[in-house]
Design an enzyme around this catalytic site. Sequence first.
Site, PDB file in Angstrom:
ATOM      1  N   LYS A   1      -0.782 -19.121   4.831  1.00  0.00           N
ATOM      2  CA  LYS A   1      -1.243 -19.849   5.530  1.00  0.00           C
ATOM      3  C   LYS A   1      -1.520 -17.909   6.388  1.00  0.00           C
ATOM      4  O   LYS A   1      -0.976 -17.841   6.524  1.00  0.00           O
ATOM      5  CB  LYS A   1      -1.567 -20.837   6.345  1.00  0.00           C
TER       6      LYS A   1
ATOM      7  N   LYS B   1       5.555 -21.855  22.409  1.00  0.00           N
ATOM      8  CA  LYS B   1       6.345 -21.375  22.164  1.00  0.00           C
ATOM      9  C   LYS B   1       6.809 -20.825  23.479  1.00  0.00           C
ATOM     10  O   LYS B   1       6.019 -20.819  24.415  1.00  0.00           O
ATOM     11  CB  LYS B   1       5.938 -19.988  21.943  1.00  0.00           C
TER      12      LYS B   1
ATOM     13  N   HIS C   1       0.210 -27.091   9.947  1.00  0.00           N
ATOM     14  CA  HIS C   1       1.656 -28.040   9.860  1.00  0.00           C
ATOM     15  C   HIS C   1       1.767 -29.793   9.871  1.00  0.00           C
ATOM     16  O   HIS C   1       2.087 -30.230  10.110  1.00  0.00           O
ATOM     17  CB  HIS C   1       2.775 -27.219  10.630  1.00  0.00           C
TER      18      HIS C   1
ATOM     19  N   HIS D   1       4.173 -24.101   5.136  1.00  0.00           N
ATOM     20  CA  HIS D   1       6.008 -24.679   4.564  1.00  0.00           C
ATOM     21  C   HIS D   1       7.010 -25.656   4.669  1.00  0.00           C
ATOM     22  O   HIS D   1       7.600 -25.698   4.894  1.00  0.00           O
ATOM     23  CB  HIS D   1       6.524 -23.011   5.024  1.00  0.00           C
TER      24      HIS D   1
ATOM     25  N   LYS E   1      10.213 -28.344   4.076  1.00  0.00           N
ATOM     26  CA  LYS E   1      10.770 -28.594   4.481  1.00  0.00           C
ATOM     27  C   LYS E   1      11.612 -30.280   4.292  1.00  0.00           C
ATOM     28  O   LYS E   1      11.400 -31.265   4.377  1.00  0.00           O
ATOM     29  CB  LYS E   1      11.132 -28.267   5.861  1.00  0.00           C
TER      30      LYS E   1
ATOM     31  N   GLU F   1       9.102 -24.535  20.068  1.00  0.00           N
ATOM     32  CA  GLU F   1       9.512 -23.266  19.449  1.00  0.00           C
ATOM     33  C   GLU F   1      10.089 -22.220  20.584  1.00  0.00           C
ATOM     34  O   GLU F   1       9.467 -22.750  22.145  1.00  0.00           O
ATOM     35  CB  GLU F   1       8.576 -22.374  19.144  1.00  0.00           C
TER      36      GLU F   1
ATOM     37  N   ASP G   1      -2.653 -21.743  14.309  1.00  0.00           N
ATOM     38  CA  ASP G   1      -1.278 -21.688  14.197  1.00  0.00           C
ATOM     39  C   ASP G   1      -0.641 -22.735  13.404  1.00  0.00           C
ATOM     40  O   ASP G   1      -0.259 -22.408  11.980  1.00  0.00           O
ATOM     41  CB  ASP G   1      -0.724 -20.324  15.004  1.00  0.00           C
TER      42      ASP G   1
ATOM     43  N   ARG H   1       0.848  -1.682  -0.203  1.00  0.00           N
ATOM     44  CA  ARG H   1      -0.073   0.035   0.024  1.00  0.00           C
ATOM     45  C   ARG H   1       1.189   0.735   0.188  1.00  0.00           C
ATOM     46  O   ARG H   1       0.638   1.919  -0.429  1.00  0.00           O
ATOM     47  CB  ARG H   1      -1.130   0.012   1.141  1.00  0.00           C
TER      48      ARG H   1
HETATM   49  C1  BG6 Z   1       4.361 -20.210  11.506  1.00  0.00           C
HETATM   50  C2  BG6 Z   1       4.156 -19.691  12.500  1.00  0.00           C
HETATM   51  O1  BG6 Z   1       3.179 -20.966   9.828  1.00  0.00           O
HETATM   52  O2  BG6 Z   1       5.527 -21.360  11.580  1.00  0.00           O
HETATM   53  C3  BG6 Z   1       5.204 -18.960  13.287  1.00  0.00           C
HETATM   54  O3  BG6 Z   1       2.783 -18.619  11.981  1.00  0.00           O
HETATM   55  C4  BG6 Z   1       6.036 -20.292  13.671  1.00  0.00           C
HETATM   56  O4  BG6 Z   1       3.510 -18.742  14.427  1.00  0.00           O
HETATM   57  C5  BG6 Z   1       6.644 -20.793  11.982  1.00  0.00           C
HETATM   58  O5  BG6 Z   1       6.894 -19.612  14.313  1.00  0.00           O
HETATM   59  C6  BG6 Z   1       7.440 -21.967  13.151  1.00  0.00           C
HETATM   60  O6  BG6 Z   1       8.396 -22.465  11.288  1.00  0.00           O
HETATM   61  P1  BG6 Z   1       9.885 -22.744  11.810  1.00  0.00           P
HETATM   62  O7  BG6 Z   1      10.144 -22.975  10.046  1.00  0.00           O
HETATM   63  O8  BG6 Z   1      10.155 -21.752  12.480  1.00  0.00           O
HETATM   64  O9  BG6 Z   1       9.662 -24.212  12.579  1.00  0.00           O
END
Ligand code: BG6
Length: 491
Positions: free
Chosen positions: A149, A340, A241, A179, A183, A217, A236, A50
């Site tokens: 996502k 987290k 995932h 994603h 991996k 994490e 999330d 934007r």
């Molecule tokens: C994302 C989440 O999809 O994946 C995040 O929204 C998370 O909250 C992240 O931290 C973790 O990805 P990775 O590749 O660091 O394990």
Amino acid sequence: MANPGGSFSFDIVVFGATGDLSLRKLLPALFLRDAAGQLEPDARILGAARQPLPQAEFRALAAQALDRHLPAGAFDKDVWARFEARLEYLALDVEQPEDYAKLAKWLRLDCGQVTVYYLAVAPRFFGPICRQLGAAGLNLPCARVVLEKPIGKDSASAKAINDAVGAVFPEEQVFRIDHYLGKETVQNLMALRFANSLFEPIWHRGVIDHVQMTVAENIGVEKRGGYYDQSGALRDMVQNHLLQLLCLVAMEPPVAFEADAVRDEKLKVLQALHRIGERDVAIKTVRGQYSAGAVNGGAVPGYAEEVERPETSTETFVVVKAEIENWRWAGVPFYLRTGKRLPQRRSEIVIQFRPVPHLIFPGASRDVVANRLVIRLQPDEGISLHMMAKVPGPGGLRLRQAPLNLSFAETFQDRQPDAYERLLMDVVRGNPMLFMRRDEVEAAWHWVEPILAGWDAQGDAPKHYTAGSWGPSAAIGLIERDGRTWHEDMR
Ligand code: BG6
């Protein structure tokens, strides 16, 4: 479009180009693919966002992002000179038709190359952007639209998004990113299961006791508190995932290594998941929220302070006992866990085999531990098979568990590419194997939704855990009630 050497000509338009995802992941991934010689000289990248920004400033922003986010030693002046020349910027208000007319002028409409629209924006913009692209005639046959996502926040909103996008782009032009599927180690799950004859015959309820999947994490919510507080760990991380990992571990062998063959099998797993509703949410799930503590020796604030909402009841930690109702997996729980501000960044899948049916070693019964296959996704990617072995030497037969260890870093010296490098090139190649099909996303929401509803109905707040610990004690209680324990290093 692609030359035989495997390099590609494309135009990629990154919506949300000045945002975190674009700067942290997409631009570095494109740079690294350029360095690897995969971008044709005429491949171009258009950042759209934007705010009005002179071209030079966007390039400076990109340079800064590369400096921050490329792996050490990966920056190269010559590649930058080439990459910088590919970068352009367009100030675009997603609701303004005139801005799409400007976009049309930049695009090559003859489809001599692939055109990628990467929507690195909040999901509420997916529908409006696609509508505008359609109205401007930019839903070209060579176009592919990439959705990040989360696809919605429940099944109704996911369906609304998928309908809005689907009204403009047919399913084969839609690439929904998870994603984790990009991996290397996650793709390796398929290699492990289907390129070895060893595992498939023992991959079922007769031999496997249970499965643990942990994505831990140590970071907090960082600058994404606004999004995260509306979302929480279940939406999330688990809806996408962890469920995708579960599908790859649990699916039947696909008839071919082809996108729909694989996705059909994953979908069947999602459909076979036992629904956790209001009645069993208390015994099959645990949710937690971190309070102030210390991670890696540094003091960190609690979640509520970070998002500046003392009354927040968003979960930053979740355990779910998932059960798959089919012949292969009946009675084999999959314990999913993510959070987290845990002690370390560590993702693992643990396949726990059943104990031996009868023990012939007198006096050694306490030492004999059932076999375990540990698939380490990150960091320190690899696989270990924990087996019982005789301790060398005289003095009676003593047994001890010993791991057979495969470290990917040691075996394959190559750099492990970031998931986005692989996934972006797959979009350009038109290979949807590692992307979620519409029905998968919707099936995943159908399973997650009753858990969310159960939590709402229960009305109690998530249990607190100290930042830097392995989550609330109820997470240990949940698995121990079943006579099992979390894998050693992560208790
Ligand atoms: C994302 C989440 O999809 O994946 C995040 O929204 C998370 O909250 C992240 O931290 C973790 O990805 P990775 O590749 O660091 O394990």
